[in-house]
Scaffold this active site. Structure first.
Site, PDB file in Angstrom:
ATOM      1  N   HIS A 209      -9.023   7.014   6.771  1.00 28.44           N
ATOM      2  CA  HIS A 209      -7.752   6.669   6.133  1.00 28.44           C
ATOM      3  C   HIS A 209      -7.049   7.969   5.759  1.00 28.44           C
ATOM      4  O   HIS A 209      -7.682   8.933   5.367  1.00 28.44           O
ATOM      5  CB  HIS A 209      -8.002   5.816   4.869  1.00 28.44           C
ATOM      6  CG  HIS A 209      -6.777   5.128   4.381  1.00 28.44           C
ATOM      7  ND1 HIS A 209      -5.849   5.761   3.594  1.00 28.44           N
ATOM      8  CD2 HIS A 209      -6.322   3.871   4.593  1.00 28.44           C
ATOM      9  CE1 HIS A 209      -4.863   4.900   3.337  1.00 28.44           C
ATOM     10  NE2 HIS A 209      -5.131   3.754   3.927  1.00 28.44           N
TER      11      HIS A 209
ATOM     12  N   ARG B 236     -10.242  -1.674  -1.164  1.00 27.73           N
ATOM     13  CA  ARG B 236     -10.091  -3.036  -0.619  1.00 27.73           C
ATOM     14  C   ARG B 236     -11.320  -3.440   0.196  1.00 27.73           C
ATOM     15  O   ARG B 236     -11.635  -4.633   0.309  1.00 27.73           O
ATOM     16  CB  ARG B 236      -8.839  -3.076   0.265  1.00 27.73           C
ATOM     17  CG  ARG B 236      -7.552  -2.756  -0.474  1.00 27.73           C
ATOM     18  CD  ARG B 236      -6.404  -2.536   0.465  1.00 27.73           C
ATOM     19  NE  ARG B 236      -6.609  -1.335   1.273  1.00 27.73           N
ATOM     20  CZ  ARG B 236      -5.695  -0.885   2.142  1.00 27.73           C
ATOM     21  NH1 ARG B 236      -4.557  -1.559   2.326  1.00 27.73           N
ATOM     22  NH2 ARG B 236      -5.917   0.196   2.841  1.00 27.73           N
TER      23      ARG B 236
ATOM     24  N   ARG C 160      16.659  11.268   5.218  1.00 29.82           N
ATOM     25  CA  ARG C 160      16.911  12.092   6.407  1.00 29.82           C
ATOM     26  C   ARG C 160      16.280  13.468   6.162  1.00 29.82           C
ATOM     27  O   ARG C 160      16.970  14.372   5.658  1.00 29.82           O
ATOM     28  CB  ARG C 160      18.424  12.199   6.644  1.00 29.82           C
ATOM     29  CG  ARG C 160      18.791  12.679   8.049  1.00 29.82           C
ATOM     30  CD  ARG C 160      18.753  14.180   8.113  1.00 29.82           C
ATOM     31  NE  ARG C 160      19.250  14.677   9.399  1.00 29.82           N
ATOM     32  CZ  ARG C 160      18.708  15.690  10.049  1.00 29.82           C
ATOM     33  NH1 ARG C 160      17.636  16.310   9.568  1.00 29.82           N
ATOM     34  NH2 ARG C 160      19.211  16.110  11.183  1.00 29.82           N
TER      35      ARG C 160
ATOM     36  N   GLY D  97     -11.059   0.909  12.221  1.00 33.65           N
ATOM     37  CA  GLY D  97     -11.501   0.333  10.952  1.00 33.65           C
ATOM     38  C   GLY D  97     -12.151   1.347  10.055  1.00 33.65           C
ATOM     39  O   GLY D  97     -12.566   1.026   8.943  1.00 33.65           O
TER      40      GLY D  97
ATOM     41  N   ASP E 185      -9.313  -2.671   7.130  1.00 33.56           N
ATOM     42  CA  ASP E 185      -9.340  -3.432   8.381  1.00 33.56           C
ATOM     43  C   ASP E 185     -10.732  -3.773   8.887  1.00 33.56           C
ATOM     44  O   ASP E 185     -10.899  -4.769   9.590  1.00 33.56           O
ATOM     45  CB  ASP E 185      -8.591  -2.640   9.468  1.00 33.56           C
ATOM     46  CG  ASP E 185      -7.117  -2.536   9.127  1.00 33.56           C
ATOM     47  OD1 ASP E 185      -6.607  -1.410   9.069  1.00 33.56           O
ATOM     48  OD2 ASP E 185      -6.506  -3.594   8.861  1.00 33.56           O
TER      49      ASP E 185
ATOM     50  N   HIS F   5      -2.649   1.784  12.793  1.00 32.68           N
ATOM     51  CA  HIS F   5      -2.163   1.177  11.539  1.00 32.68           C
ATOM     52  C   HIS F   5      -2.640  -0.278  11.485  1.00 32.68           C
ATOM     53  O   HIS F   5      -3.836  -0.524  11.531  1.00 32.68           O
ATOM     54  CB  HIS F   5      -0.639   1.346  11.474  1.00 32.68           C
ATOM     55  CG  HIS F   5       0.017   0.960  10.194  1.00 32.68           C
ATOM     56  ND1 HIS F   5      -0.632   0.793   9.001  1.00 32.68           N
ATOM     57  CD2 HIS F   5       1.337   0.715   9.926  1.00 32.68           C
ATOM     58  CE1 HIS F   5       0.219   0.463   8.057  1.00 32.68           C
ATOM     59  NE2 HIS F   5       1.421   0.408   8.595  1.00 32.68           N
TER      60      HIS F   5
ATOM     61  N   HIS G  67       0.820  -1.222   0.000  1.00 33.33           N
ATOM     62  CA  HIS G  67       0.000   0.000   0.000  1.00 33.33           C
ATOM     63  C   HIS G  67       0.852   1.270   0.000  1.00 33.33           C
ATOM     64  O   HIS G  67       0.625   2.191   0.777  1.00 33.33           O
ATOM     65  CB  HIS G  67      -0.963   0.008   1.189  1.00 33.33           C
ATOM     66  CG  HIS G  67      -2.283   0.639   0.852  1.00 33.33           C
ATOM     67  ND1 HIS G  67      -2.833   1.672   1.575  1.00 33.33           N
ATOM     68  CD2 HIS G  67      -3.159   0.385  -0.145  1.00 33.33           C
ATOM     69  CE1 HIS G  67      -3.982   2.033   1.035  1.00 33.33           C
ATOM     70  NE2 HIS G  67      -4.219   1.261   0.001  1.00 33.33           N
TER      71      HIS G  67
HETATM   72  C1  SDX Z   1      -4.177   1.118   7.800  1.00 36.27           C
HETATM   73  O1  SDX Z   1      -1.595   4.417   5.254  1.00 36.27           O
HETATM   74  C2  SDX Z   1      -2.047   3.276   4.842  1.00 36.27           C
HETATM   75  O2  SDX Z   1      -2.120   2.994   3.668  1.00 36.27           O
HETATM   76  C3  SDX Z   1      -2.419   2.327   5.970  1.00 36.27           C
HETATM   77  C4  SDX Z   1      -3.123   1.054   5.516  1.00 36.27           C
HETATM   78  C5  SDX Z   1      -2.201   0.119   4.765  1.00 36.27           C
HETATM   79  O3  SDX Z   1      -2.686  -0.713   3.979  1.00 36.27           O
HETATM   80  O4  SDX Z   1      -0.955   0.156   5.065  1.00 36.27           O
HETATM   81  O5  SDX Z   1      -4.239   1.385   4.699  1.00 36.27           O
HETATM   82  C6  SDX Z   1      -3.613   0.236   6.730  1.00 36.27           C
HETATM   83  O6  SDX Z   1      -3.453   1.499   8.671  1.00 36.27           O
HETATM   84  C7  SDX Z   1      -5.588   1.597   7.663  1.00 36.27           C
HETATM   85  C8  SDX Z   1      -6.007   2.554   8.828  1.00 36.27           C
HETATM   86  C9  SDX Z   1      -6.282   1.680  10.061  1.00 36.27           C
HETATM   87  N1  SDX Z   1      -6.463   2.567  11.239  1.00 36.27           N
HETATM   88  C10 SDX Z   1      -7.699   2.694  11.799  1.00 36.27           C
HETATM   89  O7  SDX Z   1      -8.735   2.193  11.364  1.00 36.27           O
HETATM   90  C11 SDX Z   1      -7.689   3.536  13.069  1.00 36.27           C
HETATM   91  C12 SDX Z   1      -8.862   4.512  13.064  1.00 36.27           C
HETATM   92  N2  SDX Z   1      -8.599   5.559  12.047  1.00 36.27           N
HETATM   93  C13 SDX Z   1      -8.038   6.779  12.500  1.00 36.27           C
HETATM   94  O8  SDX Z   1      -7.096   6.652  13.504  1.00 36.27           O
HETATM   95  C14 SDX Z   1      -7.622   7.665  11.319  1.00 36.27           C
HETATM   96  O9  SDX Z   1      -8.659   7.668  10.417  1.00 36.27           O
HETATM   97  C15 SDX Z   1      -6.324   7.370  10.585  1.00 36.27           C
HETATM   98  C16 SDX Z   1      -5.156   7.306  11.517  1.00 36.27           C
HETATM   99  C17 SDX Z   1      -6.423   6.082   9.844  1.00 36.27           C
HETATM  100  C18 SDX Z   1      -6.091   8.497   9.597  1.00 36.27           C
HETATM  101  O10 SDX Z   1      -6.028   9.645  10.344  1.00 36.27           O
HETATM  102  P1  SDX Z   1      -5.575  11.062   9.761  1.00 36.27           P
HETATM  103  O11 SDX Z   1      -5.512  11.031   8.282  1.00 36.27           O
HETATM  104  O12 SDX Z   1      -4.365  11.508  10.499  1.00 36.27           O
HETATM  105  O13 SDX Z   1      -6.803  11.971  10.101  1.00 36.27           O
HETATM  106  P2  SDX Z   1      -7.036  12.632  11.534  1.00 36.27           P
HETATM  107  O14 SDX Z   1      -6.642  11.669  12.627  1.00 36.27           O
HETATM  108  O15 SDX Z   1      -6.410  13.979  11.508  1.00 36.27           O
HETATM  109  O16 SDX Z   1      -8.630  12.737  11.571  1.00 36.27           O
HETATM  110  C19 SDX Z   1      -9.325  13.831  10.951  1.00 36.27           C
HETATM  111  C20 SDX Z   1     -10.620  13.995  11.719  1.00 36.27           C
HETATM  112  C21 SDX Z   1     -10.374  14.134  13.234  1.00 36.27           C
HETATM  113  O17 SDX Z   1     -11.445  14.869  13.763  1.00 36.27           O
HETATM  114  P3  SDX Z   1     -11.172  16.438  14.130  1.00 36.27           P
HETATM  115  O18 SDX Z   1     -10.030  16.482  15.131  1.00 36.27           O
HETATM  116  O19 SDX Z   1     -10.833  17.120  12.787  1.00 36.27           O
HETATM  117  O20 SDX Z   1     -12.500  16.932  14.697  1.00 36.27           O
HETATM  118  O21 SDX Z   1     -11.411  12.798  11.581  1.00 36.27           O
HETATM  119  C22 SDX Z   1     -11.566  12.203  12.855  1.00 36.27           C
HETATM  120  C23 SDX Z   1     -10.471  12.736  13.746  1.00 36.27           C
HETATM  121  O22 SDX Z   1     -10.866  12.666  15.105  1.00 36.27           O
HETATM  122  N3  SDX Z   1     -11.388  10.767  12.663  1.00 36.27           N
HETATM  123  C24 SDX Z   1     -12.140   9.828  13.237  1.00 36.27           C
HETATM  124  C25 SDX Z   1     -11.633   8.610  12.777  1.00 36.27           C
HETATM  125  N4  SDX Z   1     -10.599   8.839  11.969  1.00 36.27           N
HETATM  126  C26 SDX Z   1     -10.454  10.171  11.907  1.00 36.27           C
HETATM  127  N5  SDX Z   1     -13.196   9.930  14.106  1.00 36.27           N
HETATM  128  C27 SDX Z   1     -13.736   8.743  14.491  1.00 36.27           C
HETATM  129  N6  SDX Z   1     -13.301   7.522  14.087  1.00 36.27           N
HETATM  130  C28 SDX Z   1     -12.269   7.423  13.237  1.00 36.27           C
HETATM  131  N7  SDX Z   1     -11.836   6.220  12.856  1.00 36.27           N
END
Ligand code: SDX
Length: 371
Positions: A258, A268, A352, A255, A308, A219, A184
């Site tokens: 992204h 996916r 770096r 889950g 996920d 992640h 990915h």
């Molecule tokens: C994988 O990068 C890849 O390609 C990874 C992956 C791969 O194949 O290698 O695709 C695999 O890691 C998929 C992601 C799995 N992680 C999760 O499901 C964990 C839950 N998701 C979040 O932690 C989050 O969505 C991330 C970490 C995945 C992405 O976060 P970003 O891009 O840093 O966005 P952010 O955290 O700044 O969120 C933006 C807003 C925030 O709200 P505000 O502060 O603006 O009010 O969206 C909200 C976040 O709180 N938000 C969520 C959320 N994800 C983001 N709110 C509720 N539930 C969520 N899951």
């Protein structure tokens, strides 16, 4: 360039790569092949070969590759002793990380320029053996052997986990999941592995780096966390109430969301969801999963289900223990990590970057007895 607004290098192009396209409008492709085609028609071994060597194998090449992967399942006696001494209470991701490192001491890679492909195949073959030797030793006091008639990683893992021959549909679901998780682009664990490779470190160290980073719940660990979320609700009504409460409290739903995929969704997800439905569509687990998905679609459409979320229920229907979900992710993503490590080595420049300093101005040193 300051990325204060978003953080985490969001939107920053951190290098060139010829391996995978993510969120660039042309879909998710591995070396030009769409994930939809690969998930529909390929085996994981074909995709592993494609990522490791750059081309899909023909039948003869695939069979030779599979023979090497099968031979690579064997466990050195000293590694068995190490696995027996890792506590039953250890997190399975730590078992995988330790197993990878330990193998690196028992079968060292003296020169990655000539041995990287051997080490990559060795790790792909042995990872299921490492997890399941430790599992059966600590759960049943049994020292499993690595012999099996199953000629694929998908079949071998399921057979060794359950000590019974898996059904064809279960094996196929496993192949699809391993294909979907394989690669990915510059995700956190892959980029970390590239950084490790850019210092000219060895292959075991790059894969151990990837494992360490994938472990986090933001992640790879999200599939386990998503399963725990789904399991926390007894029925759709409870799920509806609980999800709204979580949204109210601004809690993360694992889950969902992204860094790259937004309203368009993670390509996916529908594929693995269709397999989850095939294996368990008439269960409460699947109905609760769909309830959570529907609420998020309505309330947070910018946070699609990522790979996920429905991987969780699909693995549940394969009777994989929840805390083995992310170790399975390793068995797949080792192919993506390896592809990037090889690509980094082929045209290396130490990675770096610089930081934007926001600490104190220069100041005079004050002697200890004056502070
Ligand atoms: C994988 O990068 C890849 O390609 C990874 C992956 C791969 O194949 O290698 O695709 C695999 O890691 C998929 C992601 C799995 N992680 C999760 O499901 C964990 C839950 N998701 C979040 O932690 C989050 O969505 C991330 C970490 C995945 C992405 O976060 P970003 O891009 O840093 O966005 P952010 O955290 O700044 O969120 C933006 C807003 C925030 O709200 P505000 O502060 O603006 O009010 O969206 C909200 C976040 O709180 N938000 C969520 C959320 N994800 C983001 N709110 C509720 N539930 C969520 N899951």
């Amino acid at each position: 360039m300051s990325d204060k607004k978003t953080g985490g290098l969001a939107g920053v192009i951190a290098g060139e790569s010829a391996i995978c396209t993510v969120g660039q409008g042309s879909g998710l492709n591995y070396r030009g092949y769409s994930i939809e085609d690969l998930a529909a028609h390929a085996t994981f071994e074909e995709v592993a070969y494609l990522l490791q060597y750059g081309e899909l194998p023909n039948l003869a090449t695939l069979n030779t590759y599979k023979k090497k992967l099968i031979a690579a399942r064997s466990l050195p006696e000293k590694l068995k002793t190490i696995l027996e001494n890792i506590p039953k209470t250890a997190h399975p991701m730590d078992v995988m990380r330790t197993g990878c490192s330990a193998l690196g001491t028992l079968e060292p890679e003296d020169d990655f320029t000539t041995e990287q492909d051997r080490v990559i195949v060795r790790l792909l073959g042995i990872f299921p053996s490492i997890l399941l030797y430790w599992h059966h030793f600590h759960n049943a006091g049994v020292r499993i052997d690595t012999h099996s008639e199953q000629d694929t990683i998908a079949g071998y893992f399921l057979e060794k986990l359950h000590n019974t021959s898996p059904r064809e549909d279960q094996i196929r679901c496993m192949h699809v999941s391993l294909i979907l998780y394989a690669e990915h682009e510059f995700n956190a664990s892959t980029f970390a592995a590239r950084i490790c490779a850019s210092t000219l470190s060895d292959t075991y160290s790059t894969i151990t780096t990837g494992i360490s980073v994938l472990r986090g719940p933001l992640h790879g660990g999200a599939n386990e966390a998503a399963m725990k979320l789904i399991d926390s609700f007894a029925n759709e009504e409870e799920a509806t109430k609980g999800v709204y409460e979580m949204l109210e409290k601004k809690q993360l739903l694992m889950g969902f969301g992204h860094r790259v995929y937004g309203l368009g969704g993670d390509p996916r997800s529908p594929i693995i969801k269709s397999w989850s439905k095939k294996l368990g569509g008439d269960t409460a687990t699947f109905r609760i999963s769909e309830t959570i998905e529907a609420i998020m679609k309505k309330e947070k459409p910018q946070l699609p289900t990522n790979a996920d979320f429905f991987s969780a229920s699909a693995y549940r229907f394969l009777n994989i223990p929840t805390d083995y979900f992310t170790p399975v992710f390793i068995m797949s993503r080792t192919t993506g990590w390896a592809a990037h490590v090889k690509e980094q080595r082929a045209n290396n420049k130490l990675i770096r970057p610089s930081s934007e300093y926001n600490g104190p101005d220069n100041r005079e040193y004050i002697a200890l007895d004056k502070r």
